[in-house]
Design a protein around this motif. Structure first.
Motif, PDB file in Angstrom:
ATOM      1  N   ARG A  63       0.804  -1.225   0.000  1.00 14.38           N
ATOM      2  CA  ARG A  63       0.000   0.000   0.000  1.00 14.38           C
ATOM      3  C   ARG A  63       0.839   1.279   0.000  1.00 14.38           C
ATOM      4  NH1 ARG A  63      -2.129   0.818   4.486  1.00 14.38           N
ATOM      5  NH2 ARG A  63      -1.230  -0.848   5.758  1.00 14.38           N
ATOM      6  N   VAL A  64       2.142   1.148   0.216  1.00 12.84           N
ATOM      7  CA  VAL A  64       3.012   2.321   0.368  1.00 12.84           C
ATOM      8  C   VAL A  64       4.182   2.205  -0.618  1.00 12.84           C
ATOM      9  CG1 VAL A  64       4.416   3.666   1.998  1.00 12.84           C
ATOM     10  CG2 VAL A  64       2.357   2.504   2.793  1.00 12.84           C
ATOM     11  N   PRO A  65       4.011   2.703  -1.839  1.00 14.54           N
ATOM     12  CA  PRO A  65       5.070   2.572  -2.841  1.00 14.54           C
ATOM     13  C   PRO A  65       6.418   3.156  -2.406  1.00 14.54           C
ATOM     14  CG  PRO A  65       3.025   3.248  -3.880  1.00 14.54           C
ATOM     15  CD  PRO A  65       2.786   3.302  -2.407  1.00 14.54           C
ATOM     16  N   SER A  66       6.392   4.261  -1.653  1.00 12.24           N
ATOM     17  CA  SER A  66       7.661   4.846  -1.213  1.00 12.24           C
ATOM     18  C   SER A  66       8.387   3.901  -0.266  1.00 12.24           C
ATOM     19  CB  SER A  66       7.426   6.196  -0.545  1.00 12.24           C
ATOM     20  OG  SER A  66       6.591   6.068   0.603  1.00 12.24           O
ATOM     21  N   GLY A  67       7.641   3.210   0.603  1.00 16.78           N
ATOM     22  CA  GLY A  67       8.252   2.242   1.491  1.00 16.78           C
ATOM     23  C   GLY A  67       8.815   1.051   0.741  1.00 16.78           C
ATOM     24  N   ALA A  68       8.067   0.558  -0.243  1.00 19.77           N
ATOM     25  CA  ALA A  68       8.548  -0.566  -1.049  1.00 19.77           C
ATOM     26  C   ALA A  68       9.818  -0.184  -1.811  1.00 19.77           C
ATOM     27  CB  ALA A  68       7.458  -1.013  -2.014  1.00 19.77           C
ATOM     28  N   ALA A  69       9.854   1.037  -2.324  1.00 18.29           N
ATOM     29  CA  ALA A  69      11.039   1.489  -3.055  1.00 18.29           C
ATOM     30  C   ALA A  69      12.243   1.601  -2.116  1.00 18.29           C
ATOM     31  CB  ALA A  69      10.764   2.841  -3.713  1.00 18.29           C
ATOM     32  N   TYR A  70      12.014   2.093  -0.900  1.00 14.54           N
ATOM     33  CA  TYR A  70      13.107   2.194   0.063  1.00 14.54           C
ATOM     34  C   TYR A  70      13.647   0.803   0.406  1.00 14.54           C
ATOM     35  CZ  TYR A  70      15.474   2.184   4.497  1.00 14.54           C
ATOM     36  OH  TYR A  70      16.392   1.934   5.482  1.00 14.54           O
ATOM     37  N   VAL A  71      12.750  -0.161   0.656  1.00 13.48           N
ATOM     38  CA  VAL A  71      13.196  -1.508   1.007  1.00 13.48           C
ATOM     39  C   VAL A  71      14.000  -2.106  -0.142  1.00 13.48           C
ATOM     40  CG1 VAL A  71      12.417  -3.851   1.538  1.00 13.48           C
ATOM     41  CG2 VAL A  71      11.365  -1.900   2.676  1.00 13.48           C
ATOM     42  N   ALA A  72      13.542  -1.906  -1.375  1.00 10.58           N
ATOM     43  CA  ALA A  72      14.301  -2.397  -2.526  1.00 10.58           C
ATOM     44  C   ALA A  72      15.685  -1.756  -2.577  1.00 10.58           C
ATOM     45  CB  ALA A  72      13.531  -2.118  -3.815  1.00 10.58           C
ATOM     46  N   ASP A 285       2.051   8.301   1.592  1.00 14.79           N
ATOM     47  CA  ASP A 285       1.687   8.212   0.182  1.00 14.79           C
ATOM     48  C   ASP A 285       0.207   8.551   0.019  1.00 14.79           C
ATOM     49  OD1 ASP A 285       4.231   7.473  -0.402  1.00 14.79           O
ATOM     50  OD2 ASP A 285       3.763   5.409  -0.973  1.00 14.79           O
ATOM     51  N   THR A 286      -0.138   9.138  -1.104  1.00 17.30           N
ATOM     52  CA  THR A 286      -1.531   9.456  -1.403  1.00 17.30           C
ATOM     53  C   THR A 286      -2.196   8.250  -2.063  1.00 17.30           C
ATOM     54  OG1 THR A 286      -0.983  11.786  -1.677  1.00 17.30           O
ATOM     55  CG2 THR A 286      -3.049  11.041  -2.637  1.00 17.30           C
TER      56      THR A 286
END
Length: 342
Positions: A63-72, A285-286
């Motif tokens: 649900r949180v693309p910014s979080g997924a990008a950070y983890v990657a 994220d929105t």
């Protein structure tokens, strides 16, 4: 592989996420080796709690693309995530339950307490008209993520707000089935829980961390928003993880690097009164949400947080405390105003 030889956490996470997603989640997280080594045919409360947290962490990243990008990015740099805690918000009506749900945090203490969590501290969030409570695992407190569980007190607002809250949250359903409650009852009584029982109960229990009420009307949402950004957030997101938190060695240095690379960082670091707990976060994220009448709007969703914890000199162990000031500052990550129709 026989049930006796299956690694419990891997089997549970694969059962709820599927093999590929489970592998990705397990590869991203630094999970205590003792937990990962547990094998069937039974599932300890600690292993069940960890598997639940892994599933919830995965849901947050979905649900949180910014979080997924950070983890990657963290994985690409050779690191892993130490999952420190997850946070969720609940509503306590002036009296009685919240729809079919038990009132306020009781909707989740009925899950957390049987799984080995105990309340570690209370954090008054008076400016937000909320109360936060930290729940820490009794068996492996540093290794199993904590929960920061907050209640919004409807009785601290005006009657018009209370009426809107009753309409918005009064439609809540109880997602826990009799079978899932029976498994929690076994854990509460110290009885053995089989891998099959745990695997069947886990998706039901994870589903409790979601929105249980019907889509709210735009009018009620805007009224709630005018008094409380937190109430408005719960109106669209429910009891989903508000944020998940990565425990890092030096959050200040990480924040400076992320700001320099144009990540959506919070402006200011939050530092506890002791100085031992330091936190920051990405801005929420929105997300697009459906309201009553099939109207779509873009609203603040969940976010990803970072924390550093020092050793408490009095105990010689990691300081697992939270801080009222830090929490209030972090809550502001979801305070953006409604962004209009999509």
């Amino acid at each position: 592989m026989s049930v006796e030889n299956q690694r419990v956490i891997s089997a549970l996470v694969e059962g709820i996420l599927g093999v590929e997603a489970a592998r990705g989640a397990l590869d991203a997280l630094d999970v205590d080796p003792a937990l990962m080594a547990e094998r069937g045919p039974h599932v300890s409360r600690a292993a069940f709690a960890m598997a639940m947290n892994i599933a919830l962490f995965h849901d947050l990243l979905e649900r949180v693309p910014s979080g997924a990008a950070y983890v990657a990015d963290r994985l690409a740099r050779g690191g892993k995530v130490v999952f420190d805690h997850g946070a969720l918000r609940t509503v306590r009506m002036p009296e009685g339950p919240t729809g079919e749900l038990p009132p306020g945090e009781e909707a989740f203490t009925r899950i957390l307490t049987p799984l080995g969590y105990h309340m570690a501290a209370v954090y008054p969030l008076d400016r937000l008209r909320m109360t936060g409570r930290a729940y820490r695992h009794a068996d492996l407190p540093e290794a199993i993520p904590q929960f920061f569980l907050s209640e919004l007190h409807v009785d601290r607002f005006d009657p018009q707000f209370a009426e809107a809250a009753a309409r918005a949250f009064g439609t809540s359903r109880d997602p826990l089935t009799a079978d899932a409650k029976a498994v929690l009852g076994k854990y509460a009584d110290g009885d053995a829980v089989s891998l099959a029982e745990a695997a069947a109960a886990l998706p039901v229990i994870v589903a409790a961390f979601d929105r249980q009420h019907q889509p709210v009307s735009i009018g009620d949402y805007e009224l709630l928003l005018s008094r409380s950004h937190e109430a408005a957030w719960i109106a669209t997101e429910g009891n989903a993880f508000n944020h998940a938190t990565d425990r890092v060695a030096d959050v200040a240095a990480l924040a400076e690097r992320l700001k320099a690379d144009d990540w959506p960082m919070k402006d200011r670091l939050e530092i506890s009164r002791t100085g031992r707990v330091r936190q920051t976060a990405f801005r929420a994220d929105t997300v697009e949400r459906l309201f009553a009448g099939n109207e779509l709007r873009r609203v603040p969703g969940s976010f990803y947080e970072f924390i550093s914890r020092d050793i408490d000199p009095e105990t010689g162990r990691l300081d697992l405390a939270f801080d009222t000031g830090n929490a209030t500052g972090i809550f502001a990550m979801t305070s953006a105003r409604d962004e209009g129709s999509a």
